[in-house]
Design an enzyme around this catalytic site. Structure first.
Site, short mmCIF file in Angstrom:
data_model
loop_
_atom_site.label_atom_id
_atom_site.label_comp_id
_atom_site.label_asym_id
_atom_site.label_seq_id
_atom_site.Cartn_x
_atom_site.Cartn_y
_atom_site.Cartn_z
N TRP A 1 -25.74 79.51 -45.75
CA TRP A 1 -24.49 79.94 -45.48
C TRP A 1 -24.36 80.41 -43.91
O TRP A 1 -25.47 80.61 -43.30
CB TRP A 1 -23.59 80.88 -46.13
CG TRP A 1 -24.16 82.19 -46.33
CD1 TRP A 1 -25.16 82.82 -46.81
CD2 TRP A 1 -23.58 83.61 -45.36
NE1 TRP A 1 -25.29 84.18 -46.68
CE2 TRP A 1 -24.53 84.42 -45.68
CE3 TRP A 1 -22.39 83.50 -44.35
CZ2 TRP A 1 -24.15 85.90 -45.04
CZ3 TRP A 1 -22.34 84.48 -43.67
CH2 TRP A 1 -23.13 85.74 -44.02
N TRP B 1 -15.16 80.05 -48.42
CA TRP B 1 -15.04 81.39 -48.03
C TRP B 1 -14.15 81.45 -46.75
O TRP B 1 -14.29 80.78 -45.90
CB TRP B 1 -16.27 82.00 -47.67
CG TRP B 1 -16.38 83.33 -47.11
CD1 TRP B 1 -15.71 84.70 -47.85
CD2 TRP B 1 -17.03 83.65 -45.95
NE1 TRP B 1 -16.18 85.71 -46.76
CE2 TRP B 1 -16.81 85.12 -45.80
CE3 TRP B 1 -17.73 83.35 -45.03
CZ2 TRP B 1 -17.27 86.05 -44.64
CZ3 TRP B 1 -18.31 83.96 -44.03
CH2 TRP B 1 -18.20 85.19 -43.87
N SER C 1 -27.88 85.37 -54.14
CA SER C 1 -27.55 85.16 -52.68
C SER C 1 -28.07 86.61 -51.81
O SER C 1 -27.52 87.64 -52.36
CB SER C 1 -26.02 85.01 -52.59
OG SER C 1 -25.58 85.12 -51.27
N LEU D 1 -23.52 77.59 -38.60
CA LEU D 1 -22.95 77.33 -37.35
C LEU D 1 -22.69 78.92 -36.70
O LEU D 1 -21.91 79.00 -35.67
CB LEU D 1 -21.72 76.55 -37.59
CG LEU D 1 -21.78 75.15 -37.89
CD1 LEU D 1 -20.49 74.54 -37.85
CD2 LEU D 1 -22.96 74.30 -37.23
N GLN E 1 -12.64 68.04 -39.41
CA GLN E 1 -14.11 68.78 -38.87
C GLN E 1 -15.13 68.41 -39.99
O GLN E 1 -16.27 68.43 -39.58
CB GLN E 1 -13.79 70.25 -39.15
CG GLN E 1 -12.73 70.77 -38.09
CD GLN E 1 -12.32 72.24 -38.36
OE1 GLN E 1 -12.05 72.70 -39.51
NE2 GLN E 1 -12.30 72.94 -37.19
N TYR F 1 -13.82 85.37 -53.48
CA TYR F 1 -13.21 85.00 -52.32
C TYR F 1 -11.47 84.98 -52.52
O TYR F 1 -11.22 84.42 -53.28
CB TYR F 1 -13.72 83.54 -52.04
CG TYR F 1 -15.12 83.31 -51.48
CD1 TYR F 1 -15.93 84.60 -51.23
CD2 TYR F 1 -15.95 82.26 -51.51
CE1 TYR F 1 -17.35 84.21 -50.77
CE2 TYR F 1 -16.94 82.03 -51.14
CZ TYR F 1 -17.69 83.23 -50.81
OH TYR F 1 -19.20 82.90 -50.65
N ASN G 1 -18.92 66.95 -39.14
CA ASN G 1 -20.22 67.88 -39.61
C ASN G 1 -21.02 67.06 -40.75
O ASN G 1 -22.46 67.29 -40.46
CB ASN G 1 -19.56 69.09 -40.60
CG ASN G 1 -19.07 70.11 -39.60
OD1 ASN G 1 -19.40 70.19 -38.33
ND2 ASN G 1 -18.18 71.11 -39.85
N GLY H 1 -17.64 75.21 -43.69
CA GLY H 1 -16.38 76.04 -44.18
C GLY H 1 -15.28 75.35 -43.70
O GLY H 1 -14.42 76.08 -42.83
#
Length: 332
Positions: free
Chosen positions: A204, A21, A151, A207, A290, A54, A294, A284
């Site tokens: 989702w 996304w 969702s 963070l 990154q 998306y 993570n 994401g």
């Protein structure tokens, strides 16, 4: 990487999932998308989350291209249906017509014969729930999806869907909510009901769209190139996280993370994974490095004293009201 079962199913997913996304098809190009997907695979991530809406379907296409050549059975691909994918009245929602057409479009873009999980991106108040769940069941029976999920549905909506899915002998195994240190609206009602029903959470925004990385400071503008500075939809969705009090308290988490010997982003992801009803947390990332950082949160246990310290810092700004589940634009 560590792996957990998805709901009451027999399928394992990686504790950290890679989602696209706001990245693939919009924020980053296809070459960067391929690099990020490869970095995810190298880090042990096997679970990839996307949606037909998306980047106006481009995100699915980018993920499909990035996974070309990867052994299909070695990954779990999730996608979703509900939001508009075209100008027509039937190019949206959870009608049988749209679901049956949308799954074929998703499979074509993803370059696969099936998805591992097909999710209702939101609840459709204009279509009978029986029609929606029957259509999802038929998608599963046609071999186009292994499992189904939802969702940002309310607890009552989840219970109703689970009952219908059980009657039709299909596996409703997951819910995909927003969940992080600051946004805990699923804890009071949805998680207890999900545990009862054999459903787990695919989280989702663990963070808080970057706020829990420490990159946003109070009194300063959003860093160049960050989601908070972007014009691709993220700026609006993360507005609630950019207040002075929120940013100040988020910065106070930095020394807590340092005392644990990990970056703040790793702490935030590990916090989400302490909840046993969470199967996977979606990241994401737009840069390969990154992703590598993570994934350090996988399998990381946090001590009770540290969890208590986090709560003491954030308590005044934690949102717990179960009535605020997504505040979906489709909801009357």
């Amino acid at each position: 990487m560590e792996y957990r079962k998805l709901g009451r199913s027999g399928m394992y997913v990686s504790e950290i999932a890679y989602g696209n996304w706001l990245t693939h098809g919009s924020q980053i190009g296809d070459d960067s998308a391929r690099q990020c997907v490869q970095a995810a695979l190298d880090a042990g991530i096997t679970t990839f989350d996307t949606a037909d809406a998306y980047a106006e379907t481009r995100a699915e296409a980018a993920l499909g291209s990035a996974l070309t050549g990867v052994r299909r059975e070695s990954v779990e691909i999730f996608t979703k249906v509900y939001f508009p994918t075209g100008p027509g009245k039937n190019d949206r929602g959870l009608s049988r017509k749209h679901i049956m057409e949308a799954i074929d479009g998703s499979l074509r873009r993803l370059k696969t014969d099936y998805v591992d999980l097909y999710q209702a991106h939101r609840f459709d108040y204009e279509t009978p729930l029986e029609e929606t769940i029957q259509a999802f069941a038929d998608v599963v029976r046609a071999g186009k999806a292994h499992y189904i999920g939802v969702s940002e549905w309310t607890v009552d909506e989840i219970r109703s869907a689970a009952a219908l899915a059980k009657e039709l002998n299909v596996g409703l195994v997951s819910n995909q909510p927003q969940y992080n240190m600051l946004w805990r609206v699923v804890e009071r009602e949805i998680i207890p009901a999900s545990e009862e029903l054999g459903i787990s959470q695919i989280v989702w925004s663990p963070l808080a769209q970057g706020v829990l990385t420490g990159k946003y400071s109070p009194g300063k503008g959003a860093p160049a190139g960050s989601r908070g500075a972007g014009e691709n939809g993220a700026k609006d969705t993360m507005a609630k996280w950019l207040g002075e009090d929120v940013l100040t308290r988020a910065q106070r988490l930095q020394p807590v993370a340092e005392s644990a010997g990990i970056p703040l982003a790793t702490l935030a992801l590990a916090w989400v994974l302490q909840n046993p009803n969470v199967s996977t947390a979606i990241i994401g990332a737009s840069k390969p490095e990154q992703i590598k950082e993570n994934t350090k949160a996988a399998g990381l246990a946090l001590e009770d004293a540290l969890l208590k310290e986090i709560d003491e810092i954030l308590e005044p700004i934690i949102e717990r009201d179960p009535g605020k589940v997504d505040l979906c634009p489709s909801r009357p």
